[in-house]
Design a protein around this motif. Structure first.
Motif, PDB file in Angstrom:
ATOM      1  N   MET A  71       0.852  -1.196   0.000  1.00 58.01           N
ATOM      2  CA  MET A  71       0.000   0.000   0.000  1.00 58.01           C
ATOM      3  C   MET A  71       0.885   1.243   0.000  1.00 58.01           C
ATOM      4  O   MET A  71       1.831   1.347   0.778  1.00 58.01           O
ATOM      5  N   SER A  72       0.590   2.194  -0.894  1.00 56.24           N
ATOM      6  CA  SER A  72       1.431   3.381  -1.008  1.00 56.24           C
ATOM      7  C   SER A  72       1.170   4.386   0.100  1.00 56.24           C
ATOM      8  O   SER A  72       1.966   5.272   0.342  1.00 56.24           O
ATOM      9  N   GLY A  73       0.061   4.277   0.777  1.00 62.82           N
ATOM     10  CA  GLY A  73      -0.265   5.198   1.848  1.00 62.82           C
ATOM     11  C   GLY A  73      -1.238   4.558   2.803  1.00 62.82           C
ATOM     12  O   GLY A  73      -1.443   3.354   2.801  1.00 62.82           O
ATOM     13  N   VAL A  74      -1.852   5.396   3.643  1.00 64.26           N
ATOM     14  CA  VAL A  74      -2.844   4.928   4.598  1.00 64.26           C
ATOM     15  C   VAL A  74      -4.176   5.520   4.195  1.00 64.26           C
ATOM     16  O   VAL A  74      -4.290   6.727   3.979  1.00 64.26           O
ATOM     17  N   GLU A  75      -5.229   4.678   4.097  1.00 60.40           N
ATOM     18  CA  GLU A  75      -6.515   5.152   3.618  1.00 60.40           C
ATOM     19  C   GLU A  75      -7.640   4.667   4.522  1.00 60.40           C
ATOM     20  O   GLU A  75      -7.573   3.602   5.109  1.00 60.40           O
ATOM     21  N   SER A  76      -8.682   5.487   4.620  1.00 65.04           N
ATOM     22  CA  SER A  76      -9.899   5.114   5.335  1.00 65.04           C
ATOM     23  C   SER A  76     -11.006   6.012   4.830  1.00 65.04           C
ATOM     24  O   SER A  76     -11.024   7.204   5.125  1.00 65.04           O
ATOM     25  N   GLY A  77     -11.944   5.425   4.073  1.00 63.49           N
ATOM     26  CA  GLY A  77     -13.011   6.243   3.518  1.00 63.49           C
ATOM     27  C   GLY A  77     -12.453   7.283   2.567  1.00 63.49           C
ATOM     28  O   GLY A  77     -11.736   6.970   1.637  1.00 63.49           O
ATOM     29  N   GLN A  78     -12.772   8.565   2.833  1.00 64.43           N
ATOM     30  CA  GLN A  78     -12.314   9.652   1.976  1.00 64.43           C
ATOM     31  C   GLN A  78     -10.985  10.246   2.440  1.00 64.43           C
ATOM     32  O   GLN A  78     -10.447  11.126   1.784  1.00 64.43           O
ATOM     33  N   ILE A  79     -10.472   9.794   3.579  1.00 69.26           N
ATOM     34  CA  ILE A  79      -9.222  10.325   4.117  1.00 69.26           C
ATOM     35  C   ILE A  79      -8.079   9.404   3.731  1.00 69.26           C
ATOM     36  O   ILE A  79      -8.179   8.180   3.869  1.00 69.26           O
ATOM     37  N   SER A  80      -6.994   9.970   3.252  1.00 73.88           N
ATOM     38  CA  SER A  80      -5.812   9.172   2.938  1.00 73.88           C
ATOM     39  C   SER A  80      -4.569   9.964   3.287  1.00 73.88           C
ATOM     40  O   SER A  80      -4.592  11.193   3.318  1.00 73.88           O
ATOM     41  N   ALA A  81      -3.496   9.249   3.568  1.00 71.79           N
ATOM     42  CA  ALA A  81      -2.218   9.873   3.878  1.00 71.79           C
ATOM     43  C   ALA A  81      -1.138   9.136   3.116  1.00 71.79           C
ATOM     44  O   ALA A  81      -1.047   7.911   3.193  1.00 71.79           O
ATOM     45  N   ASP A  82      -0.338   9.881   2.378  1.00 74.01           N
ATOM     46  CA  ASP A  82       0.687   9.258   1.549  1.00 74.01           C
ATOM     47  C   ASP A  82       1.937  10.137   1.564  1.00 74.01           C
ATOM     48  O   ASP A  82       1.909  11.261   1.051  1.00 74.01           O
ATOM     49  N   PRO A  83       3.040   9.675   2.131  1.00 75.50           N
ATOM     50  CA  PRO A  83       4.259  10.493   2.163  1.00 75.50           C
ATOM     51  C   PRO A  83       4.811  10.802   0.789  1.00 75.50           C
ATOM     52  O   PRO A  83       5.567  11.766   0.628  1.00 75.50           O
ATOM     53  N   ASP A  84       4.447  10.004  -0.223  1.00 74.03           N
ATOM     54  CA  ASP A  84       4.939  10.276  -1.572  1.00 74.03           C
ATOM     55  C   ASP A  84       4.356  11.562  -2.150  1.00 74.03           C
ATOM     56  O   ASP A  84       4.870  12.090  -3.142  1.00 74.03           O
ATOM     57  N   ARG A  85       3.277  12.067  -1.533  1.00 76.93           N
ATOM     58  CA  ARG A  85       2.679  13.317  -2.005  1.00 76.93           C
ATOM     59  C   ARG A  85       3.363  14.547  -1.408  1.00 76.93           C
ATOM     60  O   ARG A  85       2.987  15.679  -1.705  1.00 76.93           O
ATOM     61  N   ILE A  86       4.355  14.339  -0.578  1.00 77.31           N
ATOM     62  CA  ILE A  86       4.993  15.449   0.133  1.00 77.31           C
ATOM     63  C   ILE A  86       6.161  16.010  -0.681  1.00 77.31           C
ATOM     64  O   ILE A  86       7.088  15.280  -1.036  1.00 77.31           O
ATOM     65  N   ALA A  87       6.081  17.309  -0.960  1.00 79.38           N
ATOM     66  CA  ALA A  87       7.180  17.996  -1.635  1.00 79.38           C
ATOM     67  C   ALA A  87       7.593  19.253  -0.879  1.00 79.38           C
ATOM     68  O   ALA A  87       8.724  19.707  -1.006  1.00 79.38           O
ATOM     69  N   THR A  88       6.672  19.828  -0.087  1.00 82.16           N
ATOM     70  CA  THR A  88       6.936  21.075   0.619  1.00 82.16           C
ATOM     71  C   THR A  88       6.612  20.917   2.099  1.00 82.16           C
ATOM     72  O   THR A  88       6.032  19.921   2.535  1.00 82.16           O
ATOM     73  N   GLN A  89       6.952  21.932   2.857  1.00 82.53           N
ATOM     74  CA  GLN A  89       6.660  21.940   4.286  1.00 82.53           C
ATOM     75  C   GLN A  89       5.157  21.885   4.536  1.00 82.53           C
ATOM     76  O   GLN A  89       4.685  21.201   5.452  1.00 82.53           O
ATOM     77  N   GLN A  90       4.394  22.582   3.710  1.00 84.08           N
ATOM     78  CA  GLN A  90       2.947  22.577   3.859  1.00 84.08           C
ATOM     79  C   GLN A  90       2.367  21.190   3.544  1.00 84.08           C
ATOM     80  O   GLN A  90       1.430  20.725   4.201  1.00 84.08           O
ATOM     81  N   ASP A  91       2.930  20.532   2.525  1.00 80.92           N
ATOM     82  CA  ASP A  91       2.511  19.163   2.207  1.00 80.92           C
ATOM     83  C   ASP A  91       2.735  18.239   3.387  1.00 80.92           C
ATOM     84  O   ASP A  91       1.897  17.386   3.705  1.00 80.92           O
ATOM     85  N   PHE A  92       3.883  18.419   4.049  1.00 82.33           N
ATOM     86  CA  PHE A  92       4.226  17.571   5.189  1.00 82.33           C
ATOM     87  C   PHE A  92       3.182  17.698   6.288  1.00 82.33           C
ATOM     88  O   PHE A  92       2.692  16.706   6.831  1.00 82.33           O
ATOM     89  N   GLY A  93       2.814  18.941   6.621  1.00 78.94           N
ATOM     90  CA  GLY A  93       1.805  19.152   7.655  1.00 78.94           C
ATOM     91  C   GLY A  93       0.464  18.550   7.277  1.00 78.94           C
ATOM     92  O   GLY A  93      -0.225  17.961   8.114  1.00 78.94           O
ATOM     93  N   ARG A  94       0.077  18.683   5.999  1.00 77.71           N
ATOM     94  CA  ARG A  94      -1.211  18.149   5.547  1.00 77.71           C
ATOM     95  C   ARG A  94      -1.259  16.630   5.648  1.00 77.71           C
ATOM     96  O   ARG A  94      -2.217  16.057   6.177  1.00 77.71           O
ATOM     97  N   GLU A  95      -0.225  15.960   5.148  1.00 75.94           N
ATOM     98  CA  GLU A  95      -0.227  14.500   5.148  1.00 75.94           C
ATOM     99  C   GLU A  95      -0.082  13.944   6.563  1.00 75.94           C
ATOM    100  O   GLU A  95      -0.684  12.925   6.917  1.00 75.94           O
ATOM    101  N   LEU A  96       0.707  14.627   7.403  1.00 77.51           N
ATOM    102  CA  LEU A  96       0.863  14.181   8.785  1.00 77.51           C
ATOM    103  C   LEU A  96      -0.455  14.347   9.543  1.00 77.51           C
ATOM    104  O   LEU A  96      -0.820  13.494  10.365  1.00 77.51           O
ATOM    105  N   THR A  97      -1.170  15.416   9.253  1.00 78.41           N
ATOM    106  CA  THR A  97      -2.481  15.617   9.865  1.00 78.41           C
ATOM    107  C   THR A  97      -3.449  14.517   9.441  1.00 78.41           C
ATOM    108  O   THR A  97      -4.272  14.047  10.240  1.00 78.41           O
ATOM    109  N   ALA A  98      -3.346  14.099   8.196  1.00 78.24           N
ATOM    110  CA  ALA A  98      -4.201  13.010   7.715  1.00 78.24           C
ATOM    111  C   ALA A  98      -3.916  11.718   8.475  1.00 78.24           C
ATOM    112  O   ALA A  98      -4.836  10.957   8.812  1.00 78.24           O
ATOM    113  N   VAL A  99      -2.651  11.444   8.763  1.00 81.03           N
ATOM    114  CA  VAL A  99      -2.292  10.260   9.550  1.00 81.03           C
ATOM    115  C   VAL A  99      -2.935  10.326  10.931  1.00 81.03           C
ATOM    116  O   VAL A  99      -3.487   9.340  11.437  1.00 81.03           O
TER     117      VAL A  99
END
Length: 311
Positions: free
Chosen positions: A1-29
């Motif tokens: 699995m490339s990320g963590v998913e549940s319903g409409q929420i997903s978290a994938d570190p591969d989507r992280i390119a910037t500091q803001q991306d990091f906060g968004r994906e970590l919040t999703a986790v």
């Protein structure tokens, strides 16, 4: 699995390119784990303010503290080493300037705090850094066996000042910590690691006899994260005892001043060994803008500087 998913929420570190991306994906986790920021902070042994900054994308875990991210991931149920490695890779990507691959010697840190390795780019706070360095000397008449306390409002730059301003000015080794769930044990472990790294040979000729400086950033977490008053008092006592033989520096958020005054030794330190970090003056801001550019042999238009100062 490339990320963590549940319903409409997903978290994938591969989507992280910037500091803001990091906060968004970590919040999703965190959302997938069903935890609050406070719950993650408690489980990871981190200050709530620090944890909140990571989730919001205001700050990133420092280069020297990747274990902070690992503990947060573990608190959210990500325990596989391979998955944690993907997040650490994403963290390294996020440290680059948004929108492009910045060179390692980029002159500006953006929203990230300055680290000791960024000292050459740290301008505007030299006067305060020099004042701190003056007060930390082993023979300083102001020392008196008390911690040195750096006091300033939230966002004033205390963390950057300690790391990129003070640490490079210290002659000996240093340990910098945020108060964790078991700060005394963490402090002793770091000191033991430092002693082991120095080795017995350095002690034999006296070169290793100098005790390391202990710097506690975000000291207010001692008052916000712990419910056990006995544990809090024990840690404060341990730090103040250590200050009798070595340098101890505490960074305290100004709105927790009254909390520190409830402890006799801290009250004495605030009376005798306090440095206040206020807002930067216009000249200090100007230097913070123009000096890194000068060092990098870049030009900054006067109109841009005036606009930034006005803003």
């Amino acid at each position: 699995m490339s990320g963590v998913e549940s319903g409409q929420i997903s978290a994938d570190p591969d989507r992280i390119a910037t500091q803001q991306d990091f906060g968004r994906e970590l919040t999703a986790v965190r959302a997938l784990a069903g935890l609050t920021v406070r719950q993650v902070a408690r489980a990871a042994g981190l200050p709530i303010s620090t944890t909140g900054d990571y989730f919001s994308g205001r700050h990133l875990p420092g280069n020297a503290q990747p274990e902070q991210l690992v503990r947060m991931l573990q608190a959210c149920g990500i325990t596989a080493a391979a998955e944690q490695a993907r997040w650490l890779d994403a963290l390294r990507r996020a440290r680059r300037s948004p929108g492009k691959k910045a060179p390692a010697d980029a002159p500006y840190r953006g929203l990230a705090r300055f680290e000791p390795e960024d000292a050459r780019w740290f301008f505007g706070r030299e006067e305060v850094a020099d004042r701190l360095a003056e007060l930390v000397g082993i023979n300083s008449p102001h020392r008196g066996g008390l911690p040195l306390v750096l006091v300033g409002p939230s966002g004033s730059g205390k963390s950057s000042l300690l790391r990129a301003g003070l640490i490079p000015r210290l002659a000996g080794p240093s340990v910098i910590l945020d108060p964790t769930a078991a700060p005394g044990a963490a402090l002793r472990a770091r000191l033991a690691e430092l002693a082991e790294w120095a080795g017995p040979a350095s002690s034999a000729d006296g070169a290793g006899s100098e005790a390391p400086a202990v710097i506690i950033d975000q000291f207010e977490a001692v008052f916000t994260n712990w419910q056990d008053e006995a544990e809090r008092r024990a840690f404060i006592t341990e730090l103040c005892e250590f200050a009798r033989s070595s340098l101890v520096v505490l960074a305290l958020r100004a709105d927790f001043y009254d909390h520190a005054l409830r402890y006799a030794t801290l009250a004495k330190a605030l009376q005798a060994r306090q440095v206040v970090l206020g807002s930067m003056t216009a000249e200090q801001v100007r230097r913070a803008i123009t000096e890194p550019a000068r060092l990098a042999r870049l030009d900054v238009e006067d109109g841009l500087v005036r606009m930034l100062l006005r803003d």
